[in-house]
Design a protein around this motif. Structure first.
Motif, short mmCIF file in Angstrom:
data_model
loop_
_atom_site.label_atom_id
_atom_site.label_comp_id
_atom_site.label_asym_id
_atom_site.label_seq_id
_atom_site.Cartn_x
_atom_site.Cartn_y
_atom_site.Cartn_z
N PHE A 49 -9.02 -2.30 -3.11
CA PHE A 49 -8.32 -2.25 -1.83
C PHE A 49 -7.64 -3.59 -1.58
O PHE A 49 -6.52 -3.66 -1.08
N VAL A 50 -8.31 -4.65 -1.96
CA VAL A 50 -7.75 -5.98 -1.75
C VAL A 50 -6.78 -6.33 -2.87
O VAL A 50 -5.69 -6.84 -2.63
N PHE A 82 -12.42 4.12 1.75
CA PHE A 82 -11.09 4.26 2.33
C PHE A 82 -10.42 5.56 1.91
O PHE A 82 -9.76 6.21 2.72
N ARG A 84 1.19 4.67 3.60
CA ARG A 84 0.04 3.95 3.03
C ARG A 84 -1.22 4.81 3.14
O ARG A 84 -2.09 4.80 2.26
N LEU A 87 -3.52 5.96 0.21
CA LEU A 87 -4.96 5.70 0.20
C LEU A 87 -5.74 6.95 -0.17
O LEU A 87 -6.71 6.89 -0.92
#
Lengths: 329, 293
Positions: free
Chosen positions: A79-80, A298, A65, A69
């Motif tokens: 991101f959500v 991020f 992950r 990212l």
């Protein structure tokens, strides 16, 4: 709880109420199965499987992950909700061009190198000292473990208060010696030194324990022979102890290196990497990008983190090699 | 030669004979030097305790009081008032992490030490490598996953994350320890008809008590001390651990350093207990984690 359906000879007793014992046909009547029907591999992997699954789920997947990212252009929204566009190495380019990159790299190198040097030197001196036989030596050596056992937030906040510019004990001691107050945590020229001091303090016990156990492995007869040859204590250390301790030293330093690269808590709690990035390392920079601001980045944060992983793993491999060599010698 | 046998009981081998003869006369000054060194090393710990008893009005005194002559329990009262829930959460998380770690790592250690699984070497290598990954990177990955799953700010989520601090280390400790269990013993069990699970449960596990204690101590201590996962995965949750309790204290620009340091003292109790009750396990753990493969 005891699901060991594997007591073959007990089943010879009639009316064994245990569960049916699969595949355990006594006297080997089975269809060509050898005497030990359950293959050892099967059992071995049965025991190993949970941890392997765990590694996959909780190490490999978070790492994956993280790479994902770093390769996409994430906003808080995507991101959500997902659907961030793939940008290849864009985040890495952003990070390399960032004005924080060079200072963060420099601070990471300085922080790691200086911490290691002093931790190792102090740890070695203390190990040699405590390997002598005197009253209380074992107890005192045990007390040296305290800094290493304390939660980092405890050590870091204690050091913060000790290094406080106005009311800290360090400045008041220096003032007593005629040295003006130093703004340990709030001046850009001292903040890195401050977190290094705290980190050395925390790292000494680890070096002491490892080097001490290394010293135990050096045969006393060597020292006796050296002493007979007229070597004084200083020479005995440099000609006998130090060379024979080299493999243990290598392992200690490499492991220390990998652990020091990751240090985040102490720096973040004491200075948050500041003032103005003067104590920012890759670890704190990565955290700040990802979590430290109201507008998280991020992608770049993960990119910095991945650079750190690569460096840590590279030295980690060197460590594993050194350790193998030590084991086989 | 397993790592745990290195520690504790063995007399120091480095003592040359000629010092032993004159020990009585010669070593008192070494004890004195040792005491001074220890005092210097532990000064920050003393200072934490001292400040935790200092009154607010003496906090900014210059020079500061070296002893809590006008000691107050104000800081500790605040801990009792405000920090107990945090401490409870930390204890729950610590115990949960211990359970997860032992349940996963003990069978794996048994397999790697005694059952010669196919590709076992690779798994052992991965355990070593896993320990090298910086916590902050793991935290970011966990954050992304937990956000999707809705696991943020949950105690079980934090337990799982904290267990990653201990599991690889625990597997290595169990492997090193269980490799020292004589093969004849397991062979005898097999001859008596015990299967692998039975052998593990009734023979290997009871014999590995020391390894279980070492692993449990470290798993508890690491999860108790964890700040990275707590602040990224559990920040702002209903149940926060004590590390966040302290961090909020500092972060709020709190000037009540006696309360902050009192919390720090209380948060150090597990470490102190472990040092007093189980020092040899700690040293064994440090040595085994680094020097064994």
């Amino acid at each position: 709880m005891n699901t060991t359906a594997q007591m073959p000879d007990a089943s010879a007793a009639p009316g064994g109420d245990g569960p049916a014992k699969p595949r355990r046909d006594p006297a080997g009547t089975g269809r060509g199965t050898p005497r030990r029907p359950r293959s050892p591999q099967w059992a071995a992997w049965g025991f190993l499987a949970p941890v392997v699954a765990y590694l996959g789920l909780f190490y490999a997947y978070p790492l994956y992950r993280n790479i994902d990212l770093s390769l996409r252009d994430y906003t808080v929204r995507s991101f959500v909700q997902g659907g961030a566009p793939f940008t290849g190495l864009g985040n890495y380019r952003t990070v390399f061009r960032d004005p924080t990159f060079a200072p963060a790299l420099e601070h990471t190198v300085v922080f790691t190198a200086v911490s290691l040097l002093f931790q190792y030197a102090a740890g070695l001196a203390l190990a040699v000292f405590f390997s002598q036989h005197f009253r209380l030596s074992t107890t005192l050596r045990a007390l040296f473990l305290v800094p290493w056992l304390l939660p980092l937030i405890v050590s870091a906040s204690t050091w913060s208060w000790m290094l406080n510019s106005d009311s800290g004990i360090v400045n008041s001691t220096l003032g007593w010696a005629g040295i003006g107050p130093v703004n340990w945590l709030t001046s850009p020229s001292w903040s890195l030194a401050s977190v290094i001091i705290a980190n050395i303090w925390i790292g000494i016990p680890f070096n002491l324990v490892l080097l001490h156990s290394g010293l135990q492995a050096i045969p006393a007869t060597l020292y006796e022979a050296a002493a007979l040859d007229g070597a004084n204590a200083w020479q005995r250390f440099w000609k006998v102890t130090f060379p024979l301790l080299r493999p243990v030293s290598a392992v200690t330093l490499l492991l220390g290196l990998v652990y020091t690269l990751k240090v985040f808590d102490i720096i973040w709690i004491m200075t948050k990497g500041g003032p103005s990035d003067s104590s920012t390392t890759f670890a704190t920079w990565s955290y700040r990008l990802g979590f430290g601001t109201l507008l998280p980045q991020f992608g770049p944060g993960a990119a910095v983190g991945n650079i750190l992983v690569v460096i840590a793993l590279a030295f980690g491999l060197v460590y594993i090699r050194a350790q193998r060599k030590q084991m086989s010698s | 030669m397993s790592a745990h046998s290195h520690v504790g009981t063995r007399p120091p081998a480095v003592v040359p004979r000629w010092t032993r003869k004159r020990q009585g006369r010669r070593t008192w000054w070494k004890t004195a030097v040792g005491l001074v060194l220890t005092a210097v090393m532990l000064f920050p710990v003393y200072w934490m305790i001292n400040v935790s008893f200092t009154r607010d009005q003496d906090m900014r005194k210059s020079p500061p009081d070296l002893f809590p002559t006008h000691g107050t329990l104000h800081g500790y009262r605040l801990v009792l008032d405000q920090q107990l829930p945090y401490l409870g959460t930390s204890r729950a998380i610590g115990l949960g992490t211990v359970a997860v770690t032992v349940v996963l790592a003990a069978p794996a250690g048994f397999a790697l030490a005694k059952l010669r699984p196919y590709a076992g070497g690779v798994v052992g290598f991965l355990m070593l490598a896993a320990q090298m990954i910086p916590g902050i990177i793991m935290a970011m990955g966990f954050y992304a996953i937990y956000l999707t799953l809705g696991f943020l700010q949950s105690v079980p989520g934090l337990i799982v994350a904290d267990s990653t601090l201990a599991v690889p280390f625990a597997v290595l400790i169990f492997t090193a320890f269980m490799a020292g269990i004589p093969g004849e013993l397991l062979q005898a069990a097999r001859t008596d008809g015990a299967g692998t699970i039975r052998t593990f449960w009734s023979i290997v596990l009871p014999m590995s008590r020391n390894a279980i204690v070492t692993v449990s101590l470290f798993a508890f201590l690491w999860s108790w001390s964890d700040f990275v996962f707590a602040s990224t995965l559990d920040g702002g949750g209903a149940h926060e651990p004590i590390t966040l309790g302290i961090y909020h204290y500092i972060g709020n620009n709190n000037q009540e350093w006696n309360a902050i340091m009192a919390t720090a003292v209380v948060a150090s109790i597990p470490a102190a207990l472990i040092l007093v009750l189980a020092q040899r396990y700690v040293a064994a753990g440090v040595a085994a984690g680094a020097v064994k493969d």
